[in-house]
Design an enzyme around this catalytic site. Structure first.
Site, PDB file in Angstrom:
ATOM      1  N   VAL A  72       0.865  -1.188   0.000  1.00 40.46           N
ATOM      2  CA  VAL A  72       0.000   0.000   0.000  1.00 40.46           C
ATOM      3  C   VAL A  72       0.899   1.235   0.000  1.00 40.46           C
ATOM      4  CG1 VAL A  72      -1.764   1.284   1.244  1.00 40.46           C
ATOM      5  CG2 VAL A  72      -1.837  -1.225   1.224  1.00 40.46           C
TER       6      VAL A  72
ATOM      7  N   HIS B 184       3.163   3.839   6.111  1.00 39.49           N
ATOM      8  CA  HIS B 184       2.573   3.266   7.321  1.00 39.49           C
ATOM      9  C   HIS B 184       3.623   2.503   8.094  1.00 39.49           C
ATOM     10  CE1 HIS B 184       2.027   0.471   3.947  1.00 39.49           C
ATOM     11  NE2 HIS B 184       2.199  -0.508   4.820  1.00 39.49           N
TER      12      HIS B 184
ATOM     13  N   HIS C  84       4.079  -0.596  10.708  1.00 38.91           N
ATOM     14  CA  HIS C  84       3.465  -1.786  11.306  1.00 38.91           C
ATOM     15  C   HIS C  84       3.934  -1.904  12.758  1.00 38.91           C
ATOM     16  CE1 HIS C  84       2.312  -3.951   7.448  1.00 38.91           C
ATOM     17  NE2 HIS C  84       3.219  -3.121   6.974  1.00 38.91           N
TER      18      HIS C  84
HETATM   19  P1  DGP Z   1       2.795  -3.208   3.268  1.00 38.33           P
HETATM   20  O1  DGP Z   1       2.391  -2.151   2.277  1.00 38.33           O
HETATM   21  O2  DGP Z   1       3.393  -4.421   2.615  1.00 38.33           O
HETATM   22  O3  DGP Z   1       3.710  -2.689   4.352  1.00 38.33           O
HETATM   23  O4  DGP Z   1       1.504  -3.734   4.021  1.00 38.33           O
HETATM   24  C1  DGP Z   1       0.221  -3.222   3.830  1.00 38.33           C
HETATM   25  C2  DGP Z   1      -0.663  -3.783   4.917  1.00 38.33           C
HETATM   26  O5  DGP Z   1      -1.911  -3.148   4.808  1.00 38.33           O
HETATM   27  C3  DGP Z   1      -0.924  -5.288   4.835  1.00 38.33           C
HETATM   28  O6  DGP Z   1      -0.421  -5.909   6.021  1.00 38.33           O
HETATM   29  C4  DGP Z   1      -2.426  -5.417   4.767  1.00 38.33           C
HETATM   30  C5  DGP Z   1      -2.931  -4.056   5.159  1.00 38.33           C
HETATM   31  N1  DGP Z   1      -4.125  -3.625   4.460  1.00 38.33           N
HETATM   32  C6  DGP Z   1      -4.295  -3.569   3.113  1.00 38.33           C
HETATM   33  N2  DGP Z   1      -5.521  -3.117   2.806  1.00 38.33           N
HETATM   34  C7  DGP Z   1      -6.129  -2.861   4.006  1.00 38.33           C
HETATM   35  C8  DGP Z   1      -7.414  -2.366   4.361  1.00 38.33           C
HETATM   36  O7  DGP Z   1      -8.262  -2.052   3.525  1.00 38.33           O
HETATM   37  N3  DGP Z   1      -7.696  -2.255   5.675  1.00 38.33           N
HETATM   38  C9  DGP Z   1      -6.774  -2.582   6.649  1.00 38.33           C
HETATM   39  N4  DGP Z   1      -7.153  -2.435   7.925  1.00 38.33           N
HETATM   40  N5  DGP Z   1      -5.546  -3.046   6.358  1.00 38.33           N
HETATM   41  C10 DGP Z   1      -5.238  -3.180   5.042  1.00 38.33           C
END
Ligand code: DGP
Length: 115
Positions: free
Chosen positions: A95, A99, A101
């Site tokens: 995404v 962000h 984690h």
């Molecule tokens: P990354 O970009 O790889 O650091 O991780 C993106 C994270 O976002 C992944 O662990 C799943 C989470 N994610 C993706 N779409 C949504 C969403 O619509 N709602 C929530 N709560 N989390 C999401």
């Protein structure tokens, strides 16, 4: 940005299990938890990734980091937790809205960078 999923969560257009919100940052549960506690902390401002951070973001990022530590402890990670910021293709960022984690739980997490 209207096509950014995290901007849409910040705008209240897409539901999320929010755990904290102020004028600069928002924290909510990850939809695909990788640990018993898995929370994402985002800036409300759209910044695609850590690679786009600039000096004007210092105060906001300070807020994000201080908030992340407090939330982690509040959510039960008082014995420790891991924070991860995936960036770009090599970092397997999925995404493209910056962000952080927060990963934790009662037991130690697996080693990092395990393949
Ligand atoms: P990354 O970009 O790889 O650091 O991780 C993106 C994270 O976002 C992944 O662990 C799943 C989470 N994610 C993706 N779409 C949504 C969403 O619509 N709602 C929530 N709560 N989390 C999401």
């Amino acid at each position: 940005m209207s096509d950014c999923i995290f901007c849409r969560i910040a705008a209240g257009e897409i539901p999320a299990k929010k755990v904290y919100e102020d004028e600069l940052v928002l924290a909510f549960h990850d939809v695909r938890p990788q640990a018993p506690v898995h929370i994402l902390v985002i800036p409300k401002q759209h910044i695609p990734s850590m690679a786009e951070l600039a000096p004007e973001h210092e105060a906001m990022m300070g807020r994000l980091m201080v908030t992340a530590g407090r939330i982690a402890v509040e959510q039960g990670c008082s014995s420790g937790f891991r924070t991860i910021v995936n960036t770009g293709r090599v970092g397997l960022q999925e995404v493209y809205h910056l962000h952080l984690h927060i990963l934790g739980g009662p037991d130690p997490l697996p080693p990092m960078l395990k393949r």
